[in-house]
Design a protein around this motif. Structure first.
Motif, PDB file in Angstrom:
ATOM      1  N   ILE A  20      41.802  66.688  22.543  1.00 23.31           N
ATOM      2  CA  ILE A  20      41.543  67.462  23.756  1.00 23.31           C
ATOM      3  C   ILE A  20      40.061  67.820  23.857  1.00 23.31           C
ATOM      4  O   ILE A  20      39.461  67.763  24.944  1.00 23.31           O
ATOM      5  CB  ILE A  20      42.418  68.724  23.779  1.00 23.31           C
ATOM      6  CG1 ILE A  20      43.901  68.336  23.838  1.00 23.31           C
ATOM      7  CG2 ILE A  20      42.061  69.619  24.957  1.00 23.31           C
ATOM      8  CD1 ILE A  20      44.855  69.497  23.689  1.00 23.31           C
ATOM      9  N   ARG A  36      37.598  66.185  23.021  1.00 28.39           N
ATOM     10  CA  ARG A  36      36.773  65.025  23.368  1.00 28.39           C
ATOM     11  C   ARG A  36      36.712  64.792  24.872  1.00 28.39           C
ATOM     12  O   ARG A  36      35.841  64.067  25.357  1.00 28.39           O
ATOM     13  CB  ARG A  36      37.324  63.771  22.689  1.00 28.39           C
ATOM     14  CG  ARG A  36      37.239  63.777  21.167  1.00 28.39           C
ATOM     15  CD  ARG A  36      37.810  62.486  20.587  1.00 28.39           C
ATOM     16  NE  ARG A  36      37.014  61.320  20.992  1.00 28.39           N
ATOM     17  CZ  ARG A  36      37.373  60.061  20.741  1.00 28.39           C
ATOM     18  NH1 ARG A  36      38.532  59.818  20.109  1.00 28.39           N
ATOM     19  NH2 ARG A  36      36.615  59.054  21.128  1.00 28.39           N
ATOM     20  N   VAL A  37      37.621  65.399  25.623  1.00 31.39           N
ATOM     21  CA  VAL A  37      37.749  65.100  27.045  1.00 31.39           C
ATOM     22  C   VAL A  37      36.537  65.528  27.875  1.00 31.39           C
ATOM     23  O   VAL A  37      36.020  64.734  28.679  1.00 31.39           O
ATOM     24  CB  VAL A  37      39.046  65.723  27.617  1.00 31.39           C
ATOM     25  CG1 VAL A  37      39.098  65.621  29.134  1.00 31.39           C
ATOM     26  CG2 VAL A  37      40.267  65.047  26.991  1.00 31.39           C
ATOM     27  N   GLN A  94      33.421  63.149  27.815  1.00 29.13           N
ATOM     28  CA  GLN A  94      33.647  61.819  28.376  1.00 29.13           C
ATOM     29  C   GLN A  94      33.793  61.866  29.895  1.00 29.13           C
ATOM     30  O   GLN A  94      33.360  60.953  30.598  1.00 29.13           O
ATOM     31  CB  GLN A  94      34.881  61.190  27.727  1.00 29.13           C
ATOM     32  CG  GLN A  94      34.655  60.914  26.239  1.00 29.13           C
ATOM     33  CD  GLN A  94      35.846  60.272  25.576  1.00 29.13           C
ATOM     34  OE1 GLN A  94      35.996  59.058  25.590  1.00 29.13           O
ATOM     35  NE2 GLN A  94      36.709  61.093  25.002  1.00 29.13           N
ATOM     36  N   LEU A  95      34.374  62.941  30.406  1.00 30.56           N
ATOM     37  CA  LEU A  95      34.434  63.093  31.858  1.00 30.56           C
ATOM     38  C   LEU A  95      33.039  63.286  32.441  1.00 30.56           C
ATOM     39  O   LEU A  95      32.736  62.802  33.545  1.00 30.56           O
ATOM     40  CB  LEU A  95      35.329  64.283  32.234  1.00 30.56           C
ATOM     41  CG  LEU A  95      36.826  64.101  32.001  1.00 30.56           C
ATOM     42  CD1 LEU A  95      37.572  65.382  32.366  1.00 30.56           C
ATOM     43  CD2 LEU A  95      37.380  62.922  32.794  1.00 30.56           C
ATOM     44  N   PHE A  99      43.303  58.893  28.911  1.00 24.30           N
ATOM     45  CA  PHE A  99      42.933  59.022  27.509  1.00 24.30           C
ATOM     46  C   PHE A  99      44.137  58.703  26.623  1.00 24.30           C
ATOM     47  O   PHE A  99      45.280  59.055  26.960  1.00 24.30           O
ATOM     48  CB  PHE A  99      42.470  60.450  27.198  1.00 24.30           C
ATOM     49  CG  PHE A  99      41.225  60.862  27.938  1.00 24.30           C
ATOM     50  CD1 PHE A  99      39.977  60.781  27.324  1.00 24.30           C
ATOM     51  CD2 PHE A  99      41.296  61.337  29.241  1.00 24.30           C
ATOM     52  CE1 PHE A  99      38.830  61.164  28.001  1.00 24.30           C
ATOM     53  CE2 PHE A  99      40.155  61.724  29.932  1.00 24.30           C
ATOM     54  CZ  PHE A  99      38.922  61.637  29.307  1.00 24.30           C
ATOM     55  N   GLY A 104      42.265  60.856  22.086  1.00 24.34           N
ATOM     56  CA  GLY A 104      41.158  61.315  22.923  1.00 24.34           C
ATOM     57  C   GLY A 104      40.206  60.224  23.343  1.00 24.34           C
ATOM     58  O   GLY A 104      39.122  60.517  23.865  1.00 24.34           O
ATOM     59  N   LEU A 120      38.798  57.402  25.750  1.00 23.12           N
ATOM     60  CA  LEU A 120      38.843  57.110  27.173  1.00 23.12           C
ATOM     61  C   LEU A 120      39.201  55.642  27.392  1.00 23.12           C
ATOM     62  O   LEU A 120      38.539  54.744  26.881  1.00 23.12           O
ATOM     63  CB  LEU A 120      37.485  57.415  27.816  1.00 23.12           C
ATOM     64  CG  LEU A 120      37.359  57.130  29.321  1.00 23.12           C
ATOM     65  CD1 LEU A 120      38.268  58.048  30.117  1.00 23.12           C
ATOM     66  CD2 LEU A 120      35.904  57.285  29.765  1.00 23.12           C
ATOM     67  N   GLY A 142      42.996  63.220  32.175  1.00 20.74           N
ATOM     68  CA  GLY A 142      42.001  64.286  32.165  1.00 20.74           C
ATOM     69  C   GLY A 142      41.262  64.327  33.479  1.00 20.74           C
ATOM     70  O   GLY A 142      40.985  63.284  34.082  1.00 20.74           O
ATOM     71  N   CYS A 185      39.514  73.595  29.933  1.00 20.99           N
ATOM     72  CA  CYS A 185      39.110  72.864  28.734  1.00 20.99           C
ATOM     73  C   CYS A 185      37.590  72.708  28.684  1.00 20.99           C
ATOM     74  O   CYS A 185      36.957  72.271  29.644  1.00 20.99           O
ATOM     75  CB  CYS A 185      39.780  71.491  28.721  1.00 20.99           C
ATOM     76  SG  CYS A 185      39.403  70.505  27.269  1.00 20.99           S
TER      77      CYS A 185
END
Length: 246
Positions: free
Chosen positions: A120, A122-123, A126-127, A146, A150, A152, A186, A232
């Motif tokens: 979680i 890591r989201v 990357q977004l 994902f 985590g 992508l 995500g 998050c």
């Protein structure tokens, strides 16, 4: 097509203590244009979207609304040659699809899984990477698929949060993966009830947002046994439905 931003003559006013200055340099905004999806010569929907990845958007919209359950049900998808702009050029704003099967019920999601906190966390980063093509602008919505570690798998940006999700779904459908039950979604957008329905009906195991969640979104996620994580950031997150491993 590459038309994701557009410049306008803009007057920007700035204040520094009691001094006000103006700047008349060009200002950039996210391009938003209509996209019509046609089937059998009839318009199914007219969306406002950020141009780019339109075929993914089309397939994702069809899949998420239960009109198709696999890429093979779309025998062709093409821009209409007759859809032209003011100078006679193709506007690339109308897509005609040929469906080879009657509408079927969308695939429902599998039972929720306990996501790892490390996955979680890591989201958000990357977004943020997905938004880099729009770096001149303050904010666009991004969404990504994902894996449970985590990582992508697919990700897109759009001025509209739902479109970004549909582009992710459509990309997976076009690739023939059909493994949304092994992935979670995500997004940077605030989550309401309709977005929970869309993501769950697409088959994802859960939904993680950097933004807020509504009361109806929480209730819907809990009633449908669907994992929902909100607020998050790289430092913390809140689990509203489902669970995360310690």
């Amino acid at each position: 097509m590459g038309r994701i931003t557009r410049s306008f003559a803009v007057t920007t006013h700035s204040r520094n203590d009691d001094t006000i200055t103006t700047d008349t340099r060009a200002g950039f905004v996210v391009v938003e244009e209509p996209l019509e999806i046609h089937a059998g010569g009839q318009q199914l929907v007219r969306l406002m979207r950020s141009p780019g990845n339109d075929l993914e958007l089309v397939h994702g919209w069809l899949f998420s609304r239960g009109l198709i359950t696999a890429q093979q049900q779309v025998s062709s998808a093409r821009y209409c040659a007759g859809a032209t702009g003011p100078n006679g050029e193709n506007s690339y704003n109308v897509v005609e699809v040929d469906l080879v099967a009657a509408p079927e019920e969308a695939v429902s999601s599998a039972a929720p899984v306990e996501l790892s906190p490390h996955a979680i966390y890591r989201v958000p980063g990357q977004l943020a990477e997905l938004a880099k093509p729009f770096r001149r602008l303050s904010h666009v919505h991004t969404a990504g698929a994902f894996d449970h570690e985590g990582g992508l798998q697919e990700g897109f940006a759009d001025i509209n949060a739902t479109n970004a999700v549909d582009k992710v779904v459509g990309s997976l459908v076009l690739e023939g993966n059909g493994h949304m039950a092994e992935l979670f979604l995500g997004t940077t957008a605030d989550v309401d009830q309709s977005l929970v329905h869309l993501v769950r009906n697409a088959g994802f195991t859960g939904l993680i947002t950097l933004g807020e969640v509504s009361s109806a979104a929480v209730e819907t996620a809990r009633e449908s046994d669907f994992t929902l994580v909100g607020k998050c950031s790289p430092e913390r997150f809140s689990v509203y439905a489902g669970s995360a491993r310690r």
